[in-house]
Design an enzyme around this catalytic site. Sequence first.
Site, PDB file in Angstrom:
ATOM      1  N   ASP A 405       1.316  -1.202  -0.002  1.00 22.71           N
ATOM      2  CA  ASP A 405      -0.363   0.309   0.089  1.00 22.71           C
ATOM      3  C   ASP A 405       0.456   1.127   0.192  1.00 22.71           C
ATOM      4  OD1 ASP A 405      -2.164   1.432   0.381  1.00 22.71           O
ATOM      5  OD2 ASP A 405      -2.732   0.961   2.045  1.00 22.71           O
ATOM      6  N   GLU A 408       2.301   5.032  -4.088  1.00 23.34           N
ATOM      7  CA  GLU A 408       3.120   5.916  -5.414  1.00 23.34           C
ATOM      8  C   GLU A 408       3.770   6.487  -5.185  1.00 23.34           C
ATOM      9  OE1 GLU A 408      -1.068   4.364  -3.973  1.00 23.34           O
ATOM     10  OE2 GLU A 408       0.050   5.750  -3.084  1.00 23.34           O
ATOM     11  N   ASP A 483      -9.175   3.968  -2.026  1.00 23.66           N
ATOM     12  CA  ASP A 483      -9.560   4.219  -0.451  1.00 23.66           C
ATOM     13  C   ASP A 483     -11.147   5.115  -1.684  1.00 23.66           C
ATOM     14  OD1 ASP A 483      -7.848   3.598   1.052  1.00 23.66           O
ATOM     15  OD2 ASP A 483      -6.816   4.991   0.776  1.00 23.66           O
TER      16      ASP A 483
END
Length: 798
Positions: A405, A408, A483
């Site tokens: 997670d 990015e 999300d």
Amino acid sequence: MITNTELEYKGNLYPNQIISFNQDVDKFNFTSENGVILQITVLRNSALRFRYATENVFEPDFSYAISEDASRGYGDLEVSEEESYYLITTTKLKVLVDKLTMRIQISDHEGNIINEDEIGFHWEENYEYGGNTVKMSKITQNAESYFGMGDKATHSNLKGKRVNNWCMDQYAYGKDQDPLYKAIPFYIGLHKNQAYGIFFDNTFRSYFDFAHERRNVTSFWADGGEMNYYFFYGPEMSKVVKAYTNLTGTPELPPMWAMGYHQSKWSYFPESNVKALAAKFRELRIPCDALYLDIDYMDGFRCFTWDKKKFPDPKRMMAELNEDGFKTVVMIDPGIKIDKDYWVYQEAMEEDYFCKRGDGPYMKGKVWPGECHFPDFTNPEVREWWAELYKEFMSELGVHAVWNDMNEPAVMEVPTKTAPLDTRHNYDGHPCTHRKAHNIYGMQMVRATYEGIKKYVYPKRPFVITRAAYAGTQRYSSTWTGDNVATWEHLWLANVQVQRMCMSGMSFVGSDIGGFAEQPNGELFARWIQLGVFHPFCRVHSSGDHGDQEPWSFDTDVTDIVRKYIELRYQLLPYLYTMFWKYSKFGEPMLKPLVYFDQEDTQTHFRTDEFIFGDHILVCPVQEPNAQGRRMYIPRGKWYNYWDDNIVKGGKEQWVEADIDVIPLFIKEGAIIPKFPVQQYVGELVIEKLDLEVYFKLGTESSTVYEDAQDGYDYNKGDFSLRSFKMNGKENSLVIQQFKDGAFMTSYDSFRINLHGLPFAIESVEVDNEEVPLNEVKPNGNDVIEICKDFTQVIIKG
């Protein structure tokens, strides 16, 4: 072709007259008077690569996106020079290169223009960072539609939209918000029943304008790097998607348990709560294969550590969960806490594995542990080190899978939400800044994770999940849409985003069922489960801030609905597993939007809700509250309503009843759908009979069932079972032929064939040219027969 009119945009430069040309086998090089080189490479008869260099120099030819296993090769290839153009001809395409402007026109052999440059290639010098902003503009054809582009949270048809690619942490994103977590610069164009695809393999921030600024122009550009794109021709959309997926790669088969139902939350802790969660699933007889541990299992959010107060003996806990059929999935983030007493931090510092800023200091950013440094996953040595960090988790403690997670990478409390642009990266020996490496950072992290997991769960198969992705990430990982929010709008978005991801080469995808942020009511949760069980990756995940989202968190009616649909998913696992095999082997998307399924029908070009699950199941979620049904478009052909076997004729929009416990499902006539009995987890039962749901059709239809050991790698050595069924229905007879391949011996020795829509009463059954007494094959009524799994042909007569 556009004439050589002077088209001036302030600051932009264009190729001018071609002064030289040469061919090197499959490569054609054209050089302009002002130093632009166009290189066209013929990859396949209908797949081309276009590269443009300025100042007579190409950049090093390196890509993270392209698969080593991509197919190459073509038939006849010719080039000719005419007075005003060069013409390259393959067995599928004609490529015209204009001598005065270097513009391109691509057509088929009948002269139909498939794709054509408007301005074509142009560029602008980037005075702030150096290099060029590279641009390409194409003519938008009449009634042209556009699809693909990864996880864009907007209408499936991108006509009139402008989007950009920059992997971004977007908590509680909204409809049309852009960019999101993925950067997949690939789109499919469709006009006059001709489909083509363009993949712009450039990892800088890129932009796509689908006739938004100018209604007759589609363009794409990037903040740096090369104008480097691949062109794929169909004319079928299926061929375009498969060609792109072949180029960027497909995953190996995951273990079947990865296709089961998964339960997650931020966060389940301590151990007693995790064990209670597992016990509740088994008590309520709700199937589940995996439980997730979010960042709170760690010691102070330090990756590769455990909080021994919450989880005093994780090895024992995970072993006990495994005995009950639960796999344990843990989260690992890229941010490594700056802590001189933390062993992972120490190792990375000693080996100089962390990213640095342009002038030398380490790149630093705040994430969950506080101030962190970030490994440079574009360095192969760092990836190797990172892979080895999983040894204890997988080999010694018994973790089954890993979830990457925040990759990015996400950085808190800064306006950009990510690393500074001057952060430096190795880029596999091609040093660059974060401007170029940002979009592949998460991809290279999960690549390293995949390599470590694969090594240390061997001889089992790895299962890995990532949030951030660039084209080609599907080779290493599954993903989800990030999300989201517990709203009806986000239920619609989840449907569109997953379809779009499947069209973009990344099929092992799902959403946070029920919504990550905020709290769904029971109705929304039930409707989301109904959709989520038909997504390749099926996981409930929530922030935990607003209440629980377990299957039993609402009233008993909702719990019963949730159980019903999770059980349906487990029944359909052999069908889903076959879908994944087709995706892995042929690049066939696991979900097919209606436009993919029937591009000739222009009614499908703007549909967002309906999709085909595999080859034969039509799904259309209910996406509004208090609904007793919905209008939906049923594609051309005849379809069986799954719930009552009524046959409907498609090609039009129609009302379908769907109370709270029903999602509209239709089965294509002629389909043969394999089904397992309901299990509480994959492998709980020894399958003694395989059900085949046979939906009668006047005419022929083919179906496939792929099986293997559901884990491990023996299938690569021929230990698989591939059954191809061909149905031929007539007014008074039904013939089913079976063609078998592979050496795998299934646990069952017979099929239970459930016949739907049979237009006659059964008078006789003939198996492999021998008539079988009816009392031997019809123990359960007139429309059910049982026969040996190894039949070659069965004839049912009325």
